[in-house]
Design a protein around this motif. Structure first.
Motif, PDB file in Angstrom:
ATOM      1  N   LYS A  70      11.230  -3.160  -3.940  1.00  0.00           N
ATOM      2  CA  LYS A  70       9.705  -4.416  -3.644  1.00  0.00           C
ATOM      3  C   LYS A  70       8.796  -3.339  -3.906  1.00  0.00           C
ATOM      4  O   LYS A  70       8.449  -2.594  -3.125  1.00  0.00           O
ATOM      5  N   TYR A  71       7.854  -3.500  -5.120  1.00  0.00           N
ATOM      6  CA  TYR A  71       6.655  -2.370  -5.023  1.00  0.00           C
ATOM      7  C   TYR A  71       6.017  -3.088  -3.461  1.00  0.00           C
ATOM      8  O   TYR A  71       5.911  -4.084  -2.815  1.00  0.00           O
ATOM      9  N   ASP A  72       5.396  -2.250  -3.121  1.00  0.00           N
ATOM     10  CA  ASP A  72       4.738  -1.683  -1.614  1.00  0.00           C
ATOM     11  C   ASP A  72       3.250  -0.995  -1.849  1.00  0.00           C
ATOM     12  O   ASP A  72       3.377   0.081  -2.187  1.00  0.00           O
ATOM     13  N   PRO A  73       1.828  -1.370  -2.237  1.00  0.00           N
ATOM     14  CA  PRO A  73       1.056  -0.419  -2.062  1.00  0.00           C
ATOM     15  C   PRO A  73       0.289   0.396  -1.068  1.00  0.00           C
ATOM     16  O   PRO A  73      -0.225   0.512  -1.278  1.00  0.00           O
ATOM     17  N   LYS A 103       4.305   6.614  -1.255  1.00  0.00           N
ATOM     18  CA  LYS A 103       4.988   7.178  -2.342  1.00  0.00           C
ATOM     19  C   LYS A 103       5.540   6.328  -3.741  1.00  0.00           C
ATOM     20  O   LYS A 103       5.118   7.009  -4.864  1.00  0.00           O
ATOM     21  N   MET A 104       5.359   4.949  -3.635  1.00  0.00           N
ATOM     22  CA  MET A 104       5.505   4.346  -4.378  1.00  0.00           C
ATOM     23  C   MET A 104       4.041   4.064  -5.367  1.00  0.00           C
ATOM     24  O   MET A 104       3.356   3.731  -6.555  1.00  0.00           O
ATOM     25  N   ASN A 105       3.143   4.041  -4.339  1.00  0.00           N
ATOM     26  CA  ASN A 105       1.485   3.746  -4.821  1.00  0.00           C
ATOM     27  C   ASN A 105       0.513   5.386  -4.972  1.00  0.00           C
ATOM     28  O   ASN A 105      -0.108   5.414  -3.382  1.00  0.00           O
ATOM     29  N   PRO A 106      -0.182   6.310  -5.735  1.00  0.00           N
ATOM     30  CA  PRO A 106      -0.480   7.567  -5.423  1.00  0.00           C
ATOM     31  C   PRO A 106      -2.261   6.961  -5.178  1.00  0.00           C
ATOM     32  O   PRO A 106      -2.586   7.559  -4.369  1.00  0.00           O
ATOM     33  N   LEU A 107      -2.185   6.027  -5.308  1.00  0.00           N
ATOM     34  CA  LEU A 107      -3.751   5.409  -4.892  1.00  0.00           C
ATOM     35  C   LEU A 107      -4.120   4.929  -3.763  1.00  0.00           C
ATOM     36  O   LEU A 107      -5.645   4.699  -3.769  1.00  0.00           O
ATOM     37  N   ASN A 108      -3.107   5.219  -2.839  1.00  0.00           N
ATOM     38  CA  ASN A 108      -3.012   4.530  -1.397  1.00  0.00           C
ATOM     39  C   ASN A 108      -2.244   5.696  -0.572  1.00  0.00           C
ATOM     40  O   ASN A 108      -1.632   5.817  -0.387  1.00  0.00           O
ATOM     41  N   PRO A 109      -3.064   7.286  -1.085  1.00  0.00           N
ATOM     42  CA  PRO A 109      -2.123   9.112  -0.191  1.00  0.00           C
ATOM     43  C   PRO A 109      -2.399   8.278   1.434  1.00  0.00           C
ATOM     44  O   PRO A 109      -1.836   8.841   1.641  1.00  0.00           O
ATOM     45  N   GLN A 110      -2.741   7.118   1.767  1.00  0.00           N
ATOM     46  CA  GLN A 110      -3.319   6.974   3.597  1.00  0.00           C
ATOM     47  C   GLN A 110      -2.441   5.822   4.297  1.00  0.00           C
ATOM     48  O   GLN A 110      -1.810   6.056   4.993  1.00  0.00           O
ATOM     49  N   GLY A 111      -1.734   5.317   2.637  1.00  0.00           N
ATOM     50  CA  GLY A 111      -1.166   4.031   3.100  1.00  0.00           C
ATOM     51  C   GLY A 111      -0.999   3.182   4.225  1.00  0.00           C
ATOM     52  O   GLY A 111      -1.024   2.316   5.213  1.00  0.00           O
ATOM     53  N   LEU A 112      -2.772   3.083   3.868  1.00  0.00           N
ATOM     54  CA  LEU A 112      -3.374   1.688   4.277  1.00  0.00           C
ATOM     55  C   LEU A 112      -2.941  -0.028   3.732  1.00  0.00           C
ATOM     56  O   LEU A 112      -2.577  -0.090   3.017  1.00  0.00           O
ATOM     57  N   LYS A 113      -3.503   0.104   5.579  1.00  0.00           N
ATOM     58  CA  LYS A 113      -2.949  -1.771   4.755  1.00  0.00           C
ATOM     59  C   LYS A 113      -4.426  -2.392   3.991  1.00  0.00           C
ATOM     60  O   LYS A 113      -4.773  -1.823   4.455  1.00  0.00           O
ATOM     61  N   PRO A 114      -3.576  -3.841   4.189  1.00  0.00           N
ATOM     62  CA  PRO A 114      -4.661  -4.449   2.992  1.00  0.00           C
ATOM     63  C   PRO A 114      -5.740  -4.468   4.334  1.00  0.00           C
ATOM     64  O   PRO A 114      -6.971  -5.063   4.202  1.00  0.00           O
ATOM     65  N   CYS A 115      -5.233  -4.884   5.790  1.00  0.00           N
ATOM     66  CA  CYS A 115      -6.099  -5.447   6.466  1.00  0.00           C
ATOM     67  C   CYS A 115      -7.320  -4.123   7.210  1.00  0.00           C
ATOM     68  O   CYS A 115      -8.781  -4.184   7.373  1.00  0.00           O
ATOM     69  N   CYS A 116      -7.058  -3.494   7.026  1.00  0.00           N
ATOM     70  CA  CYS A 116      -7.357  -1.955   6.751  1.00  0.00           C
ATOM     71  C   CYS A 116      -8.218  -0.917   6.018  1.00  0.00           C
ATOM     72  O   CYS A 116      -8.645  -0.144   6.298  1.00  0.00           O
ATOM     73  N   ALA A 117      -8.556  -2.066   5.095  1.00  0.00           N
ATOM     74  CA  ALA A 117      -8.132  -0.800   3.546  1.00  0.00           C
ATOM     75  C   ALA A 117      -9.447  -1.076   3.163  1.00  0.00           C
ATOM     76  O   ALA A 117     -11.065  -3.109   3.807  1.00  0.00           O
ATOM     77  N   CYS A 118     -10.845  -0.816   2.495  1.00  0.00           N
ATOM     78  CA  CYS A 118     -12.554  -1.045   3.058  1.00  0.00           C
ATOM     79  C   CYS A 118     -13.083  -1.690   3.266  1.00  0.00           C
ATOM     80  O   CYS A 118     -12.814  -2.522   3.170  1.00  0.00           O
ATOM     81  N   PRO A 119     -12.979  -0.832   4.451  1.00  0.00           N
ATOM     82  CA  PRO A 119     -13.697  -1.726   5.768  1.00  0.00           C
ATOM     83  C   PRO A 119     -14.830  -1.713   5.277  1.00  0.00           C
ATOM     84  O   PRO A 119     -15.901  -2.567   6.266  1.00  0.00           O
ATOM     85  N   ASP A 120     -15.994  -1.245   4.790  1.00  0.00           N
ATOM     86  CA  ASP A 120     -17.484  -1.101   4.745  1.00  0.00           C
ATOM     87  C   ASP A 120     -17.949  -2.059   3.315  1.00  0.00           C
ATOM     88  O   ASP A 120     -18.399  -3.052   4.078  1.00  0.00           O
ATOM     89  N   THR A 121     -16.745  -2.256   2.458  1.00  0.00           N
ATOM     90  CA  THR A 121     -17.319  -3.689   1.561  1.00  0.00           C
ATOM     91  C   THR A 121     -16.467  -5.814   1.937  1.00  0.00           C
ATOM     92  O   THR A 121     -17.349  -6.194   2.607  1.00  0.00           O
ATOM     93  N   LYS A 122     -15.112  -5.087   3.571  1.00  0.00           N
ATOM     94  CA  LYS A 122     -14.793  -5.909   3.963  1.00  0.00           C
ATOM     95  C   LYS A 122     -16.078  -6.340   4.955  1.00  0.00           C
ATOM     96  O   LYS A 122     -16.595  -8.031   4.686  1.00  0.00           O
ATOM     97  N   SER A 123     -16.683  -5.511   5.799  1.00  0.00           N
ATOM     98  CA  SER A 123     -17.731  -6.469   6.617  1.00  0.00           C
ATOM     99  C   SER A 123     -18.959  -6.738   6.445  1.00  0.00           C
ATOM    100  O   SER A 123     -19.313  -7.719   7.005  1.00  0.00           O
ATOM    101  N   ALA A 124     -19.185  -6.033   5.119  1.00  0.00           N
ATOM    102  CA  ALA A 124     -20.497  -6.497   4.839  1.00  0.00           C
ATOM    103  C   ALA A 124     -19.868  -7.506   3.966  1.00  0.00           C
ATOM    104  O   ALA A 124     -20.834  -9.174   3.920  1.00  0.00           O
TER     105      ALA A 124
END
Length: 83
Positions: free
Chosen positions: A22-25, A29-50
């Motif tokens: 199953k696709y795991d963002p 290895k499955m998602n080259p757009l997320n090379p750090q392997g961030l989970k949704p809760c930790c991704a985009c902290p600047d836009t999330k906090s704003a």
């Protein structure tokens, strides 16, 4: 009787293909757009906090936070998350 003899020389059926994972963002290895392997809760902290600060101040009414929500969604999609 002949069927059992013929089965010795007939090619064996191809093995079943391995089930696809199953696709795991969060999997780099499955998602080259997320090379750090961030989970949704930790991704985009600047836009999330704003976005969160806007909701706390305005309560999310009258579309006052729409631009911040749009920016956060774009950031998440840029990391390969489906929103």
């Amino acid at each position: 009787m002949f069927e059992s003899i013929l089965s010795w020389w007939s090619p064996s059926p191809a093995p079943a293909p391995a089930p696809k994972e199953k696709y795991d963002p969060t999997n780099p290895k499955m998602n080259p757009l997320n090379p750090q392997g961030l989970k949704p809760c930790c991704a985009c902290p600047d836009t999330k906090s704003a976005r969160d600060a806007c909701f706390l101040e305005n309560g999310g009414e009258d579309g006052k936070c729409a631009l911040l929500i749009k920016k956060h969604v774009e950031c998440m999609r840029g990391l390969g998350f489906t929103i």
